[in-house]
Scaffold this motif. Structure first.
Motif, PDB file in Angstrom:
ATOM      1  N   ARG A 143      15.984  58.802-161.342  1.00  0.00           N
ATOM      2  CA  ARG A 143      15.281  57.606-160.856  1.00  0.00           C
ATOM      3  C   ARG A 143      15.895  56.344-161.448  1.00  0.00           C
ATOM      4  O   ARG A 143      16.087  55.350-160.743  1.00  0.00           O
ATOM      5  N   GLU A 144      16.195  56.383-162.736  1.00  0.00           N
ATOM      6  CA  GLU A 144      16.815  55.220-163.379  1.00  0.00           C
ATOM      7  C   GLU A 144      18.198  54.941-162.794  1.00  0.00           C
ATOM      8  O   GLU A 144      18.589  53.788-162.645  1.00  0.00           O
TER       9      GLU A 144
ATOM     10  N   TYR B  56      19.398  55.782-159.607  1.00  0.00           N
ATOM     11  CA  TYR B  56      19.402  55.361-158.205  1.00  0.00           C
ATOM     12  C   TYR B  56      18.598  54.093-157.942  1.00  0.00           C
ATOM     13  O   TYR B  56      18.869  53.387-156.972  1.00  0.00           O
ATOM     14  N   ARG B  57      17.606  53.793-158.752  1.00  0.00           N
ATOM     15  CA  ARG B  57      16.827  52.557-158.637  1.00  0.00           C
ATOM     16  C   ARG B  57      16.361  52.282-157.214  1.00  0.00           C
ATOM     17  O   ARG B  57      16.559  51.191-156.668  1.00  0.00           O
TER      18      ARG B  57
ATOM     19  N   GLU C 170      13.465  51.799-155.934  1.00  0.00           N
ATOM     20  CA  GLU C 170      12.491  50.706-155.764  1.00  0.00           C
ATOM     21  C   GLU C 170      13.172  49.352-155.649  1.00  0.00           C
ATOM     22  O   GLU C 170      12.706  48.478-154.930  1.00  0.00           O
ATOM     23  N   GLU C 171      14.285  49.183-156.351  1.00  0.00           N
ATOM     24  CA  GLU C 171      15.016  47.915-156.261  1.00  0.00           C
ATOM     25  C   GLU C 171      15.637  47.726-154.881  1.00  0.00           C
ATOM     26  O   GLU C 171      15.735  46.602-154.389  1.00  0.00           O
ATOM     27  N   LEU C 172      16.069  48.820-154.259  1.00  0.00           N
ATOM     28  CA  LEU C 172      16.652  48.730-152.918  1.00  0.00           C
ATOM     29  C   LEU C 172      15.631  48.247-151.892  1.00  0.00           C
ATOM     30  O   LEU C 172      15.992  47.594-150.918  1.00  0.00           O
ATOM     31  N   TRP C 173      14.365  48.591-152.113  1.00  0.00           N
ATOM     32  CA  TRP C 173      13.304  48.253-151.161  1.00  0.00           C
ATOM     33  C   TRP C 173      12.312  47.263-151.769  1.00  0.00           C
ATOM     34  O   TRP C 173      11.133  47.251-151.415  1.00  0.00           O
ATOM     35  N   SER C 174      12.772  46.391-152.647  1.00  0.00           N
ATOM     36  CA  SER C 174      11.885  45.465-153.350  1.00  0.00           C
ATOM     37  C   SER C 174      11.278  44.410-152.428  1.00  0.00           C
ATOM     38  O   SER C 174      10.333  43.722-152.826  1.00  0.00           O
ATOM     39  N   ASP C 175      11.765  44.289-151.208  1.00  0.00           N
ATOM     40  CA  ASP C 175      11.173  43.355-150.248  1.00  0.00           C
ATOM     41  C   ASP C 175       9.880  43.896-149.656  1.00  0.00           C
ATOM     42  O   ASP C 175       9.121  43.153-149.029  1.00  0.00           O
TER      43      ASP C 175
ATOM     44  N   LYS D 247       1.450  49.936-157.514  1.00  0.00           N
ATOM     45  CA  LYS D 247       1.671  50.837-158.635  1.00  0.00           C
ATOM     46  C   LYS D 247       0.366  51.509-159.017  1.00  0.00           C
ATOM     47  O   LYS D 247      -0.693  50.908-158.965  1.00  0.00           O
TER      48      LYS D 247
END
Length: 126
Positions: free
Chosen positions: A106-107, A109-110, A112-117, A122
């Motif tokens: 998870r750390e 591939y990140r 969540e950052e790719l889909w942060s829009d 949480k």
């Protein structure tokens, strides 16, 4: 060729909560849902992302989600992959896609950052 959605959940929030509840049963950690419905380039309406501390826990989380969702709704995933090494298991319900990661994956591939829009929700660790 454009892919059509096999099933539109009448209440996506309830469906996603069922997934989150099944994750919490196996003590999955750092659970988030990401609402992607407002993004034109998204391949699903929702992502659910969580992590486990071992390959066994990652596989157990995915297995519990599949069983619990199937028993409650009669719906089975369109596709499952990653169960062999259980570093990243993907469970595809077409409009909701579950990603169960081993912590290090998870750390790396990140996702969540790719889909942060998207709209991120949480959940507290159980």
């Amino acid at each position: 060729m454009q892919q059509t959605k096999a099933l539109q959940h009448p209440d996506p929030s309830a469906f996603n909560f069922l997934i989150v509840d099944a994750i919490q049963d196996i003590k999955g950690q750092d659970i988030v849902t990401i609402d992607l419905r407002g993004l034109s380039d998204a391949t699903a309406d929702f992502l659910v992302v969580c992590e486990g501390n071992s390959g066994i826990q990652v596989a157990s989380i995915a297995d519990n989600v599949i069983k619990k969702v199937g028993a409650a709704t009669g719906q089975w995933p369109a596709h499952v992959e990653g169960t062999r090494n259980a570093k990243w298991v993907l469970v595809d319900y077409i409009d909701t896609v579950l990603h169960v990661f081993h912590r290090e994956a998870r750390e790396f591939y990140r996702l969540e950052e790719l889909w942060s829009d998207g709209i991120v929700l949480k959940y507290e660790n159980a």
